[in-house]
Every structure is written in C-alpha cells, then in structure tokens.
Design an enzyme around this catalytic site. Structure first.
Site, short mmCIF file in Angstrom:
data_model
loop_
_atom_site.label_atom_id
_atom_site.label_comp_id
_atom_site.label_asym_id
_atom_site.label_seq_id
_atom_site.Cartn_x
_atom_site.Cartn_y
_atom_site.Cartn_z
N CYS A 50 0.82 -1.22 0.00
CA CYS A 50 0.00 0.00 0.00
C CYS A 50 0.86 1.26 0.00
O CYS A 50 0.38 2.33 -0.38
CB CYS A 50 -0.96 0.01 1.19
SG CYS A 50 -0.15 0.06 2.80
N ASN A 51 2.12 1.14 0.40
CA ASN A 51 2.96 2.33 0.48
C ASN A 51 4.14 2.35 -0.48
O ASN A 51 4.93 3.28 -0.46
CB ASN A 51 3.49 2.50 1.92
CG ASN A 51 2.45 3.12 2.82
OD1 ASN A 51 1.77 4.07 2.42
ND2 ASN A 51 2.29 2.60 4.01
N GLN A 116 4.75 -6.15 8.99
CA GLN A 116 4.13 -6.76 7.81
C GLN A 116 5.05 -6.79 6.59
O GLN A 116 4.95 -7.67 5.75
CB GLN A 116 2.85 -6.00 7.44
CG GLN A 116 1.67 -6.36 8.32
CD GLN A 116 0.41 -5.62 7.88
OE1 GLN A 116 0.28 -4.42 8.11
NE2 GLN A 116 -0.49 -6.31 7.24
N LYS A 192 -6.23 -9.00 6.92
CA LYS A 192 -5.26 -8.85 8.01
C LYS A 192 -5.29 -7.44 8.60
O LYS A 192 -5.23 -7.26 9.82
CB LYS A 192 -3.86 -9.18 7.51
CG LYS A 192 -2.82 -9.22 8.61
CD LYS A 192 -1.47 -9.71 8.12
CE LYS A 192 -0.48 -9.79 9.26
NZ LYS A 192 0.85 -10.27 8.82
N SER A 194 -7.78 -5.41 8.67
CA SER A 194 -9.02 -5.28 9.44
C SER A 194 -8.89 -5.96 10.80
O SER A 194 -9.39 -5.45 11.81
CB SER A 194 -10.20 -5.87 8.67
OG SER A 194 -10.40 -5.16 7.46
#
Length: 428
Positions: A50-51, A116, A192, A194
């Site tokens: 996501c980053n 993660q 994950k 969530s």
C-alpha cells in the site's frame, strides 16, 4: 551485470499516484512476464504494497534496463513519463542492495519497524521464483534481505511496541474524537489489516464494532478471534445503511476503485449527521469528493504521517542499531557477488578435471576386466571422485575468498594458464 531498483513510495509520491501503480497479486505474473520480455532485463522481482511499488532487476546495461522499467510503469499507470519520473527513485547496485535490506528490516516503512513488510518481501521472493523472474542473483539478494529483516527483528527491539498502519489509523481516530467508547464503528473488509484494526480499537476502548464484508464466512472468522467482544457482521448489501448509523468508518478492502463517494453518502446521511472516514487502502476505497460534504471528514494513509512521526523520534536509536546489522548483510552479499567472477574459471577447471577422471577411470576398468569392473566400479568411481574433490577443494576456496579484485583476477589468470583453461569472464 548490475542490480537496479526503480520505484516509488510514501516518501516520493502521494497516494493519488501510488494507487495508479499498485499491482495486485493476481497481476504479478503478467507484469513479470512483460518486464522479463524486455531485451535488457535478465531478472526481475516486483514488491507492491500500500505504500510502495518497487521493481528490482538484474541488467547488463543499467541505463537501458531503467528506461524499460520506466516505460512499463508509464504504460501501466497511464501517466506521462515526464509526470511519472518526478515521483520515481532509481538506485544502482550497492545502493539498491542496501535499500532492499532496509525495506525488509522495516527501516524504510511509513511506520518505522512495522512487521508486515517482511512477509511482503517474502511473498515478492516466492512469486518472483514461481513466475520465473528471479534467478541466481535476485534469489541470493532476496534471501539475504530476508535474513537481514529477521535479524533486525530478533537482535534489536525495533518490533517491540512498533505501530502499524492500522494502529496509526486508530490512534488518529482517538485524536479526532473525544471518546472511542461512545462511537459506533464500522470496518469495511475482513483481511489482516481489518484484524489489526479490531485489535487496536478494542485496546483503545471501542465497544460497538461492526464488520461489513463480501464474504460472511471470512467476517465471522475475524469476529471469532475476539470472543470477548460482541462484533456485528453485515453483508455488503447493507453497507450504506450500516454507515448511515455510524460515527467512524475504517476501510481496508482490496477494491481497485472507490467504494464510497459523495453521491452514495448524500443518499443515506441525515443533513446534520457527522461522519469520519479512515481509509487505509491503496488504491483508495474512499473518493476524495466526500470531503465536500459539510459534516464528513475523510483521512487516507498519507494523513497518518503526523502520528507516525512521533513513533519515529522515539525509535531512532534502535534504527541506528539495525542499520549496523544491515551493513553486515550487505557485506555478506557483496562477498558473494564478487565471487561470481570466479564461477566460470572454477566451472572450466572442474569440467577439465572431471573429463580426465572419466577417461582414466574408463581405461583402468577396461584393463581390470569386465567381471572385476562390474563388481567394483562404484567403489573405484567414488575413490577417484573423492581424490579429485579433495585436490580441488583448497584452490577453489582460496580463489573464492580473495577479497582484493586484482589479487583474485591474478589467481584466475594463473589457474587458466597452468591448466590451459578457456574461460571467459561473465561478470564485471
């Protein structure tokens, strides 16, 4: 050969750009195939989170290889090359090697030390091998990076108390509202991220939590992880009605397009109803136009930076300890990399000696007669192979262990001359 990485991250590009360059796992195979088809790319691996999106390659011509990656990214994102280039970083060999080590160790993450990323690097390695993008060099690089990441987590305290994107989002929510316990909270998604959201919301005092998800079974599995908390489960068809009765909404789905926008919210929200949305997905789940609504506030991953900055200051010394460990892993990779220059010479020497061994063995067995040969061939073969291996062992170890480039090349030239080897250098 050169190692290069081209990419963008939370440091170089806003979420509006990053979401255009997010490559979901089902598309990794085709992306690797396309990149591997370019003439100047010999190996390729893709890290997409996501980053960040980072493409690692092995190339004989770095400028050409980087140009091919840039062209691929422009086509994938449908952004002009000139517009895209201002958001990209490009690193070569030593810098690229250190970068992947820092990424695996969580030192380049938005949330310093987050755990993660190590699993995501492991997935990159696995998929790269599965889809034939990763070969000898990137295989060694990613194995070394995973070792580095594990060492950082086990030999420093960087993972102790480290926040995640999910916990930072909950912390931001706690800053924005007076009392989480009084808020009705909805989470869209049941993955994950969530799960981490539920965990941190409960730890901060939230009591009324609902989960909306396409798969009811997956949402129920998530709820079962928190038996002490009465979590409500809703199907996707009830999403808007559940949101209409909520105070806080956290979104963490794999949708590639926004699932909430101004029009949808206008249809269900009462005029004076206030709502806060925390979108930790990339691509974004919440359209930017929701901020046009008077009583609605939306936050995305880039809005977490203020929360994360506090975490970084308190963990800077630990990060410096981790950097020293990474330098050791970079050096270990570099020693291996330099030893590649010896591969051709060693291979030629082994082949030549093996040919001689086989020829002499065949002569000896024919003289000994078929009956003796059949009975003792395995023993004699093992004997000759053992002698050859022991004779070659020390010269090969010494050749590989030469740290000085010139000394190593002199050793190779000596071997090539003494044994009349026809070895061409493959690595420079």
């Amino acid at each position: 050969m050169n190692i290069a990485v081209v990419g963008l991250s939370h440091k170089t590009a806003p979420v509006e750009v990053r979401e255009k360059l997010s490559i979901p796992e089902p598309q990794i195979e085709s992306a690797i195939a396309q990149l591997a088809s370019y003439p100047h790319i010999d190996e390729v691996a893709i890290l997409s989170t996501c980053n960040r999106l980072e493409i690692y390659i092995v190339t004989s011509e770095a400028d050409q290889g980087i140009r091919e990656i840039t062209q691929f990214l422009a086509e994938y994102s449908k952004l002009p090359v000139l517009s895209l280039r201002q958001h990209l970083f490009m690193l070569l060999h030593d810098d690229a090697v250190m970068h992947v080590m820092r990424v695996a160790g969580g030192l380049d993450s938005l949330v310093l030390g987050e755990g993660q990323i190590l699993a995501q690097v492991k997935t990159t390695h696995k998929l790269g091998q599965q889809y034939n993008g990763i070969k000898t060099i990137l295989n060694r690089l990613f194995k070394q990076a995973l070792t580095a990441g594990k060492r950082v987590r086990t030999e420093t305290s960087i993972g102790t108390g480290a926040v995640s994107i999910s916990s930072a989002a909950v912390e931001l929510a706690q800053i924005k509202v007076a009392n989480l316990a009084a808020c009705r909270v909805v989470i869209l998604g049941a993955g994950k991220m969530s799960r981490l959201l539920v965990q941190h919301l409960i730890s901060k005092g939230a009591v009324e939590i609902s989960i909306v998800n396409r798969s009811r079974d997956r949402a129920q599995e998530l709820a079962k992880l928190f038996p002490q908390q009465p979590i409500k489960i809703h199907p996707l068809s009830e999403m808007m009605s559940v949101i209409a009765d909520s105070d806080l909404v956290f979104t963490s789905t794999s949708a590639t397009e926004p699932i909430l926008d101004r029009v949808k919210l206008e249809m269900v929200l009462e005029v004076q109803r206030s709502l806060m949305l925390f979108d930790i997905s990339v691509p974004r789940n919440v359209h930017a136009d929701v901020n046009e609504l008077e009583n609605v506030q939306a936050f995305n991953v880039d809005d977490l930076k203020a929360v994360v900055a506090q975490n970084y200051e308190s963990r800077r010394k630990i990060a410096q300890e981790a950097e020293k460990l990474l330098e050791e892993e970079v050096e270990a990779f570099d020693i291996w990399w330099r030893s590649l220059e010896t591969v051709t010479t060693i291979s030629c020497l082994r082949n030549k000696v093996e040919t001689i061994r086989e020829q002499e063995l065949e002569k000896a067995l024919s003289r000994l007669g078929s009956e003796f040969a059949e009975k003792h061939q395995e023993v004699i073969e093992a004997l000759t192979r053992g002698i050859v291996n022991k004779i070659l062992h020390d010269p090969m170890v010494q050749l590989r262990s030469q740290q000085d480039v010139e000394a190593r090349r002199r050793c190779m030239q000596t071997l090539q001359m003494l044994f009349n080897l026809d070895a061409e250098e493959q690595f420079s």
